[in-house]
Write a protein that holds these residues in place. Structure first.
Motif, PDB file in Angstrom:
ATOM      1  N   GLU A  58      78.774  26.735  50.005  1.00 42.80           N
ATOM      2  CA  GLU A  58      79.551  27.283  48.891  1.00 42.80           C
ATOM      3  C   GLU A  58      79.007  28.677  48.612  1.00 42.80           C
ATOM      4  OE1 GLU A  58      79.618  24.797  45.460  1.00 42.80           O
ATOM      5  OE2 GLU A  58      80.567  23.100  46.496  1.00 42.80           O
ATOM      6  N   ARG A  82      80.405  33.015  47.384  1.00 42.57           N
ATOM      7  CA  ARG A  82      81.439  33.827  46.735  1.00 42.57           C
ATOM      8  C   ARG A  82      82.074  34.805  47.723  1.00 42.57           C
ATOM      9  NH1 ARG A  82      77.520  35.682  42.002  1.00 42.57           N
ATOM     10  NH2 ARG A  82      76.085  35.330  43.770  1.00 42.57           N
ATOM     11  N   TRP A 136      84.931  31.770  44.225  1.00 42.91           N
ATOM     12  CA  TRP A 136      84.046  30.821  44.905  1.00 42.91           C
ATOM     13  C   TRP A 136      84.845  30.056  45.962  1.00 42.91           C
ATOM     14  CZ3 TRP A 136      78.893  29.893  44.881  1.00 42.91           C
ATOM     15  CH2 TRP A 136      78.141  30.511  43.873  1.00 42.91           C
ATOM     16  N   THR A 188      87.027  28.126  42.799  1.00 40.73           N
ATOM     17  CA  THR A 188      86.590  28.894  41.630  1.00 40.73           C
ATOM     18  C   THR A 188      86.754  28.087  40.343  1.00 40.73           C
ATOM     19  OG1 THR A 188      87.248  30.922  42.761  1.00 40.73           O
ATOM     20  CG2 THR A 188      86.880  31.054  40.370  1.00 40.73           C
ATOM     21  N   ARG A 199      84.219  25.334  40.188  1.00 40.70           N
ATOM     22  CA  ARG A 199      82.886  25.824  39.856  1.00 40.70           C
ATOM     23  C   ARG A 199      82.773  26.165  38.373  1.00 40.70           C
ATOM     24  NH1 ARG A 199      78.577  26.785  43.627  1.00 40.70           N
ATOM     25  NH2 ARG A 199      77.661  27.725  41.751  1.00 40.70           N
TER      26      ARG A 199
END
Length: 802
Positions: A252, A254, A264, A290, A293
């Motif tokens: 994981e 960015r 993400w 994203t 997260r």
């Protein structure tokens, strides 16, 4: 060649796609093989799972729909739609590979038009559904167009067919078939070279702001998409061309979009190697996570806030799962149960939270089991005791409630409880105090009347004894009668002390001497000994010496009787300072603590809360006034008494009395002998018998006596005597005269007439503070009814000597 759908399709991968598809479109899916086995089922509506397929009558209609759709597909239909009799639309398409049907794909549980609520309401009633829940489930059924349904089903059918065909070719072909226009994941293939040049990317890379051509042109490398703060970590995890690198990687990190937004992604990467084992390419599926997260971060923050809250609140909190096993305990719950969270997690709830009935001592049923069974919250019954891991017991109050998820499904149970042992004890003490106060008023009234009778009886007996020689049989009879009268006096004195009329006549005194003398007197002739722990610097107190002596007598006597075979009574004292946080119902400040302990069998649990009740006794010949009197005396001294006991381990009575830190015990004045029989004494009392016996006592002592029936008559007689120049030496006045002027008003008038008047207040009962502080009201002395000749003589001698 014959194939099965399971051979051609990666069921797990397809299930993942179907779940994603369901979340994106709202369409449910179900894939069945030709034998009717369900391979995949996602997103089914609650209206079907909880209602239509859960009831035999409505489920029959569901099976009717299944049979109809399956039959149409076998007849060669490429798209079959059926309006189920339960009111929803179902649809099915065949899954065909190489011209052969290998399975069936079902969808449905939707509507083509807004629902006919009345129809569903009638249907719900017919099948016995809960209307509110049923209509709530109906509201979640999507309304779609038939064209959209056809396109979606055609898409799903082709997707499954494509996966099946590519499964015949190779593994790589099956992976490539996952690249679809509306897929939520983006596929990449990049070279294991500097910057990781992109060789393949799926069309939906546009979600990151780039067109596929920009990445394939070589102007934008895959490494340039990775956030600079994550690039070093990602490179390290991929590990260059090393042989120790796994063929599959999950990371994981960015990505930075073309517009500069940070997103993400969850990257599942497969490594490709050449014949010598060197890494040549990476093939990855990047899913935008994203929102997940952010939700995880929010969840982490929420969990931290929850943890802080649970640590901060004063109640114990325990949560349990659907199997009734402990998940969480907060700090207070750990302290009350004796279990640490690490030890308790996963254990059966009843093992950690063991509760019994305070009265029957029987184990109570689990509140968690009740919630899991009924789905509703509840509160513990009264008199529930929590038994901690170390055996300690506490009275508790609690509430237990279900934990539900966003769909209102029961997922666990939370129990909140608190220790109310001290609260219950204080409530019981307040209740006892109010009850004693009410009974005390009655007891005081009875004692008042009884004391008037005893005054005449005891006075006459004491006079008669003086007129008979000691060797005479009549003297012995009178002596026995006097003893009986004195015992009756002691009983009324206990009633008086117990009532509000027993206000203490206080003076500064040291408790040590009183405790030693009272205990020694009580244990005289007993097989029980007494051990004293009395510090030399014990603070003095303001108290009624006689009443405190009575307290010690009663407590030591109880302790002695608790050890019929003999034993040791321990009496200890200590100087203590109570602060504002103390749970004792006392004001903050200096106190003297007295503890009287025995080593007897203890007080039964069912009796401990009633031992201070008047007339409650566990002794065969007990009056039930001993401890009630003790309680009343300590209360009237602004103190507090409590009892603790353990079966077979003895009992302890603990007293707190306000102390005088700077006070000094006054030295007792020397006794002065005074010849009696000087002057005339004015006796005022509303009872004729008392006036007569008082007159006879005074005559016997050598005084002249004049009597008055109330205060007004006494004032007039006093005025006349002064005018004659023959004033009264002493005035003996009753405090309370029903319907007439009592001693309080009479002394005021007498002092206006003669400031040097010597007056003695006499009463057997009064709620008035005069008896405790008679000098403040103008009296020179006090005598309590009933009294004997000797007591009357002592009071008069002291007054006339001064």
């Amino acid at each position: 060649m014959t194939y099965t759908i399971s051979e051609l399709i990666d069921i797990d991968e397809l299930r993942s796609l179907c779940e994603l598809f369901t979340r994106m479109t709202g369409f449910v899916t179900a894939i069945l093989d030709m034998e009717g086995n369900i391979l995949i089922a996602t997103g089914w509506q609650d209206i079907c799972t909880r209602f239509h397929r859960a009831t035999p009558a409505s489920a029959a209609r569901c099976r009717e729909s299944d049979v109809y759709l399956a039959g149409k597909l076998l007849q060669g239909e490429t798209y079959t739609l059926y309006a189920c009799r339960n009111g929803l639309v179902d649809v099915a398409v065949p899954i065909v590979v190489a011209g052969m049907q290998v399975g069936k794909l079902y969808s449905g549980q939707f509507l083509f038009a807004p629902p006919d609520t009345d129809f569903f309401r009638r249907q719900g009633a017919e099948f016995g559904f809960d209307e509110a829940s049923y209509l709530e489930a109906l509201a979640r059924v999507p309304v779609v167009s038939e064209e959209r349904v056809r396109l979606v089903m055609e898409f799903l059918c082709r997707l499954a067919e494509m996966i099946g065909r590519m499964g015949l070719a190779s593994k790589n072909a099956r992976q490539a078939s996952l690249v679809v226009e509306n897929s939520p994941v983006t596929l990449f293939r990049w070279k294991a070279a500097a910057g990781w040049p992109v060789e393949f990317v799926s069309e939906n890379v546009v979600q990151f702001g780039y067109a596929p051509e920009e990445l394939l042109s070589g102007n934008v490398s895959f490494a340039s998409l990775i956030h600079p703060a994550d690039l070093e970590r990602v490179v390290a995890e991929v590990g260059g061309n090393g042989e120790d690198v796994s063929d599959t990687l999950s990371q994981e990190y960015r990505l930075v979009t073309k517009s500069g937004e940070v997103r993400w992604v969850d990257d599942r990467t497969t490594v490709e190697r050449d014949g010598e084992g060197r890494i040549t390419h990476y093939q990855g599926i990047a899913m935008d996570i994203t929102e997940r997260r952010h939700a995880a971060d929010e969840l982490a923050m929420e969990k931290e806030r929850l943890a802080v809250t649970l640590r901060s609140i004063g109640d114990g909190v325990i949560t349990a799962d659907m199997e009734g096993r402990v998940i969480l305990l907060n700090k207070v719950a750990e302290e009350l149960t004796g279990w640490k969270q690490e030890e308790a997690r996963g254990k059966a709830f009843d093992e950690v939270f063991r509760i019994i009935d305070e009265r029957t001592r029987q184990q109570r049923s689990s509140p968690v089991a009740h919630v899991l069974k009924n789905g509703s919250g509840s509160e513990l019954a009264h008199n529930t005791v929590l038994v901690a891991r170390d055996g300690r017991e506490r009275l508790i109050a609690d509430s237990v409630a279900p934990i539900r998820d966003r769909e209102s499904r029961l997922v666990g149970v939370v129990l909140v409880f608190r220790d109310i042992t001290e609260k219950k004890r204080i409530e019981q003490e307040l209740f006892n105090a109010h009850r004693l106060e009410s009974i005390g008023v009655l007891a005081g009234g009875i004692a008042h009347d009884f004391n008037n009778l005893l005054t005449a009886i005891l006075g006459n007996i004491s006079l008669a004894k003086m007129l008979v020689s000691e060797g005479d049989r009549m003297f012995r009879n009178l002596d026995e009668a006097e003893k009986a009268s004195l015992r009756a006096k002691g009983l009324t004195q206990q009633l008086l002390t117990f009532s509000r009329g027993g206000a203490p006549v206080r003076r500064t005194l040291s408790l040590a001497a009183i405790i030693r003398e009272s205990a020694a007197f009580t244990l005289s002739g007993s097989g029980t000994t007494c051990r004293f722990i009395l510090p030399e610097d014990l603070w003095p107190v303001e108290a009624d010496e006689g009443q405190i002596s009575q307290v010690i007598n009663n407590l030591v006597l109880n302790a002695d009787q608790a050890m019929p075979g003999g034993g040791e009574v321990e009496i200890s004292c200590a100087n203590v300072v109570i602060d504002a946080k103390s749970q004792l119902p006392l004001p903050a400040g200096a106190h003297v603590r007295i503890a009287v302990s025995d080593r007897g069998q203890g007080i039964p649990q069912e009796a401990i809360t009633r031992i201070f009740d008047p007339y409650f006794t566990t002794k065969r010949n007990g009056t039930g006034l001993g401890l009630a009197t003790v309680y009343s005396i300590i209360r009237n001294h602004d103190g507090h008494i409590a009892a603790t006991s353990r079966q077979g381990g003895g009992s302890t009575f603990t007293i707190h009395l306000p102390a005088l830190v700077e006070g000094e015990v006054p030295v007792a004045p020397e006794e002065t002998v005074v010849d009696s029989g000087r002057g005339t004494v004015l006796v005022m009392d509303d009872e004729e018998s008392i006036r007569e016996i008082a007159g006879e006592m005074l005559s016997y002592l050598g005084y002249d006596a004049t009597v008055a029936c109330d205060g007004a008559e006494a004032v007039e007689l006093y005025r006349q005597a002064r005018e004659r120049g023959q004033p009264f030496s002493v005035v003996l006045m009753d405090l309370t005269i029903p319907g007439g002027m009592g001693g309080r008003e009479a002394i005021t008038r007498l002092r206006q007439m003669d400031e040097s008047v010597l007056a003695v207040v006499s009463s057997g009962y009064s709620t008035d503070p005069i008896m405790a502080d008679y000098r403040a009201y103008g009296f020179s002395g006090v005598i309590i009814k009933p009294y004997r000749v000797a007591e009357l003589k002592s009071v008069l001698d002291q007054l006339l000597a001064s």
